[in-house]
Design an enzyme around this catalytic site. Structure first.
Site, PDB file in Angstrom:
ATOM      1  N   LYS A  76     -17.629-127.361   9.279  1.00  0.00           N
ATOM      2  CA  LYS A  76     -16.580-127.165  10.280  1.00  0.00           C
ATOM      3  C   LYS A  76     -15.322-127.955   9.919  1.00  0.00           C
ATOM      4  O   LYS A  76     -14.211-127.489  10.132  1.00  0.00           O
ATOM      5  CB  LYS A  76     -17.084-127.604  11.674  1.00  0.00           C
ATOM      6  CG  LYS A  76     -18.104-126.657  12.267  1.00  0.00           C
ATOM      7  CD  LYS A  76     -18.539-127.090  13.647  1.00  0.00           C
ATOM      8  CE  LYS A  76     -19.467-128.289  13.656  1.00  0.00           C
ATOM      9  NZ  LYS A  76     -20.759-128.060  12.994  1.00  0.00           N
ATOM     10  N   CYS A 435     -45.376-117.705  12.249  1.00  0.00           N
ATOM     11  CA  CYS A 435     -45.369-116.481  11.450  1.00  0.00           C
ATOM     12  C   CYS A 435     -46.349-116.542  10.287  1.00  0.00           C
ATOM     13  O   CYS A 435     -46.708-115.511   9.718  1.00  0.00           O
ATOM     14  CB  CYS A 435     -43.967-116.184  10.942  1.00  0.00           C
ATOM     15  SG  CYS A 435     -42.847-115.701  12.257  1.00  0.00           S
TER      16      CYS A 435
HETATM   17  N1  LIG Z   1     -17.177-123.902   1.373  1.00  0.00           N
HETATM   18  C1  LIG Z   1     -18.017-124.915   1.112  1.00  0.00           C
HETATM   19  N2  LIG Z   1     -18.771-124.908  -0.014  1.00  0.00           N
HETATM   20  C2  LIG Z   1     -19.621-125.931  -0.292  1.00  0.00           C
HETATM   21  N3  LIG Z   1     -19.782-127.008   0.479  1.00  0.00           N
HETATM   22  C3  LIG Z   1     -19.063-127.064   1.610  1.00  0.00           C
HETATM   23  C4  LIG Z   1     -18.149-126.045   1.994  1.00  0.00           C
HETATM   24  N4  LIG Z   1     -17.573-126.396   3.163  1.00  0.00           N
HETATM   25  C5  LIG Z   1     -18.118-127.582   3.513  1.00  0.00           C
HETATM   26  N5  LIG Z   1     -19.010-127.992   2.589  1.00  0.00           N
HETATM   27  C6  LIG Z   1     -19.818-129.216   2.632  1.00  0.00           C
HETATM   28  C7  LIG Z   1     -18.996-130.467   2.812  1.00  0.00           C
HETATM   29  C8  LIG Z   1     -19.916-131.376   3.544  1.00  0.00           C
HETATM   30  O1  LIG Z   1     -20.601-132.204   2.633  1.00  0.00           O
HETATM   31  C9  LIG Z   1     -20.931-130.487   4.209  1.00  0.00           C
HETATM   32  C10 LIG Z   1     -20.897-130.558   5.717  1.00  0.00           C
HETATM   33  O2  LIG Z   1     -19.615-130.311   6.185  1.00  0.00           O
HETATM   34  P1  LIG Z   1     -19.119-130.847   7.606  1.00  0.00           P
HETATM   35  O3  LIG Z   1     -17.773-130.293   7.814  1.00  0.00           O
HETATM   36  O4  LIG Z   1     -19.292-132.307   7.703  1.00  0.00           O
HETATM   37  O5  LIG Z   1     -20.170-130.165   8.555  1.00  0.00           O
HETATM   38  P2  LIG Z   1     -20.066-129.916  10.111  1.00  0.00           P
HETATM   39  O6  LIG Z   1     -18.890-130.622  10.673  1.00  0.00           O
HETATM   40  O7  LIG Z   1     -20.141-128.446  10.321  1.00  0.00           O
HETATM   41  O8  LIG Z   1     -21.434-130.553  10.630  1.00  0.00           O
HETATM   42  P3  LIG Z   1     -21.718-131.496  11.911  1.00  0.00           P
HETATM   43  O9  LIG Z   1     -21.988-130.593  13.048  1.00  0.00           O
HETATM   44  O10 LIG Z   1     -22.939-132.244  11.505  1.00  0.00           O
HETATM   45  O11 LIG Z   1     -20.534-132.371  12.121  1.00  0.00           O
HETATM   46  O12 LIG Z   1     -20.681-129.183   3.749  1.00  0.00           O
HETATM   47 MG   LIG Z   2     -18.543-132.224  11.962  1.00  0.00          MG
HETATM   48 ZN   LIG Z   3     -41.287-117.387  12.313  1.00  0.00          ZN
END
Ligand SMILES: Nc1ncnc2c1ncn2[C@H]1C[C@H](O)[C@@H](COP(=O)(O)OP(=O)(O)OP(=O)(O)O)O1
Ligand SMILES: [Mg+2]
Ligand SMILES: [Zn+2]
Length: 576
Positions: A76, A435
């Site tokens: 996010k 499952c």
């Molecule tokens: N397009 C992408 N490709 C590969 N990795 C990605 C991409 N976008 C984000 N990431 C990676 C970066 C971070 O290490 C990881 C989690 O991202 P992050 O933004 O912190 O998650 P989040 O905010 O959705 O989770 P939370 O709900 O735990 O806060 O994913």
């Molecule tokens: Mg987050």
């Molecule tokens: Zn299942």
């Protein structure tokens, strides 16, 4: 009538159509598309967008207010960090925890994106500098992180934001963990309630609310609180297809779940990183010590530890110097380790939402990972007395109990319901224990009558029975006088507990709380459906796992349950 449309209106219409096309066919170009692609690769060092990221970014870049609901760890943050880098001025990011803020600042620093923060521990000089730079067109920072308390309490910050807004420097507002606005969410934060001021003061700035866990009604509430007139809501699927979900029964008599857990960690998860979630700070200490005693490289983590110790544990775990963190829910938000291969719950969570979020720390790298919960009868009531004062706390707990107890439906489909999604069992791909196994349906009508009679008898004697007392009474451990008046059972402890839980979930029994200034007691009383048992033709069934199917994954306790269920030769046993 087309002739009534002015040239300008026609232009706007065309623009809207193109915008829509672009949003739904994201390969079409916007004026910012090239820059986005370039920064994604050059600055963030990522090759492609994950599902919904580009759509969210394009909507926000075109000035729309947006709620983005995306499972934990799906990325996010990129949805406001990348637009921040590609826009003039700066993005205001509201974050609930200073630790989250620090993690993000550290990350952004590592990729050379300028970001600053204001929170209760900022020094005066730092705050002064940040406040001055907010209106400075040459100021380098692209993101300003603040806690909600700052927005609520700092008049100075609000007046600087006002100036920045008027100077066109406030490009976007991101409210992270936006569910904290709503009392119906699971992490309500009073200061989030005051964030409506942002959209009221800065109506032209697009707002982006982000959360991993929010139902439709929570989002409606957030929309009202944040004063966002018509947000677009984007919801990514919550189905984490790489996670394997499993429930194991925990014996109340002898807690050998810790032995079970240590065996798992030393064999199945040898040299792999994971988390064991526990119920209390005390449990964090004892379970961690027990695991250490069994040769597991584990450390406790809970809110009552001093900050240095906490961040040390976090750091050591993040760098694989500690294999397992034995943690309370304090180890949650902002834990971003890609290669977590297992999340084991030593005690059930207090709701499905919590469970989803906690277990969702596993497998962020999209590789297979396991989410196992140990389900114990006594834990239900331990948590129940704790959440009894919370809004719908009881109801939420029962959904978690239902998730654990019920083997009628795929575990994922039970989770799906909570996010208003539909995942069919095929979508599971045998990635849950339900499952993977076969089940038998057993008739428990007579058992239900026996239990109800015990509770009824207690009621007529003005006596209140705790779940433990009901269990013992039914197993013939109560006073001899009572034993004569009731039908006792030879079922095992686990079977007895499973049936009582099932009767509670199905409404034949219900909870009865009693409060003293020091503690809350949990008793069982008759539920609304109890009178139905007087009806001769009324029957109740329950599903149980069939034996001997997969000796490797069926734990011994579960096997005994089924064995004796069969020996008891219930009225009707049908195969599914
Ligand atoms: N397009 C992408 N490709 C590969 N990795 C990605 C991409 N976008 C984000 N990431 C990676 C970066 C971070 O290490 C990881 C989690 O991202 P992050 O933004 O912190 O998650 P989040 O905010 O959705 O989770 P939370 O709900 O735990 O806060 O994913
Ligand atoms: Mg987050
Ligand atoms: Zn299942």
């Amino acid at each position: 009538n087309i002739s009534d449309i002015s040239f300008q209106e026609l232009n706007i219409l065309l623009y809207c159509i193109l915008t829509c096309l672009n949003v739904f066919f994201p390969n079409l170009d916007f004026s910012w598309s090239t820059e986005l692609e370039q920064n994604l690769k050059d600055v963030f060092q990522l090759s492609t967008f994950r599902p919904l990221q580009l759509k969210a970014i394009n909507l926000s870049m075109s000035g729309k207010d947006l709620f983005l609901v995306m499972p934990t760890g799906r990325g996010k943050s990129l949805c406001y960090q990348l637009p921040a880098v590609c826009s003039e001025g700066f993005t205001l990011v509201v974050t609930p925890l200073v630790s989250l803020m620090e993690d993000q600042l550290m990350y952004l620093k590592s990729i050379d994106v300028e970001a600053v923060s204001l929170n209760a521990s900022s020094s005066k000089e730092h705050a002064k500098m940040v406040l001055a730079e907010m209106t400075d067109s040459k100021a380098p920072f692209k993101l300003l992180y603040v806690t909600p308390e700052k927005i609520a309490k700092s008049k100075l910050l609000m007046s600087r934001l006002e100036k920045a807004y008027n100077a066109g420097r406030l490009s976007r507002i991101a409210v992270d963990e936006v569910h904290c606005c709503s009392q119906w969410g699971h992490d309500f934060r009073p200061d989030y309630k005051l964030l409506g001021i942002l959209k009221r003061q800065f109506p032209k700035v697009p707002l982006l609310g982000l959360t991993a866990t929010a139902t439709g009604s929570v989002l409606k509430d957030c929309q009202k609180i944040l004063c966002v007139p018509e947000p677009i809501t984007l919801t990514a699927s919550f189905n984490r297809t790489n996670l394997y979900y499993e429930v194991r029964l925990k014996d109340s008599n002898s807690d050998d779940s810790v032995s079970d857990i240590s065996a798992l960690i030393k064999e199945r998860y040898k040299d792999q990183s994971g988390i064991v979630y526990v119920f209390s700070q005390k449990d964090a200490e004892t379970v961690s010590a027990d695991l250490q005693g069994k040769g597991v490289n584990a450390s406790p983590y809970h809110a009552n530890m001093n900050p240095e110790d906490k961040s040390q544990v976090h750091r050591k775990w993040a760098t694989n110097k500690i294999q397992v963190v034995v943690a309370t829910v304090a180890f949650g938000m902002g834990i971003d380790k890609a290669d977590v291969r297992f999340v084991i719950h030593h005690t059930i969570s207090k709701s499905i939402e919590n469970y989803y979020q906690e277990s969702g720390r596993a497998g962020r790298d999209d590789k297979p990972a396991d989410c196992i919960v140990y389900f114990g009868f006594n834990d239900i009531f331990r948590i129940s007395t704790m959440v009894v004062m919370e809004n719908v706390g009881q109801q939420k707990l029962l959904t978690m109990v239902d998730y654990c107890q019920n083997v009628d439906r795929c575990r994922r489909s039970v989770i799906a319901v909570h996010f208003d999604e539909v995942w069919d069992d095929e979508g599971c791909n045998e990635m849950c224990d339900v499952c993977r196994h076969d089940y038998i349906t057993v008739d428990i009508t007579q058992h239900a009558k026996d239990v109800v009679q015990i509770v009824e008898l207690a009621g007529s004697l003005d006596e209140k029975l705790t779940p433990l007392k009901v269990t013992e009474a039914w197993m013939g451990k109560g006073p001899a006088k009572r034993r004569k008046m009731i039908q006792t059972t030879t079922l095992s402890r686990l079977e007895v507990e499973a049936i009582i839980t099932s009767l509670l979930l199905q409404g034949y029994l219900s909870e009865d709380f009693s409060f003293t200034p020091y503690t809350t007691y949990f008793y069982l009383k008759l539920g609304g459906k109890a009178p139905l048992l007087k009806n001769q033709s009324h029957s109740i069934t329950m599903k149980m796992r069939r034996t001997g199917l997969d000796a490797n994954t069926v734990s011994t306790t579960q096997q005994t349950v089924q064995e004796s269920f069969r020996q008891e030769a219930f009225g009707c046993i049908s195969r599914d």
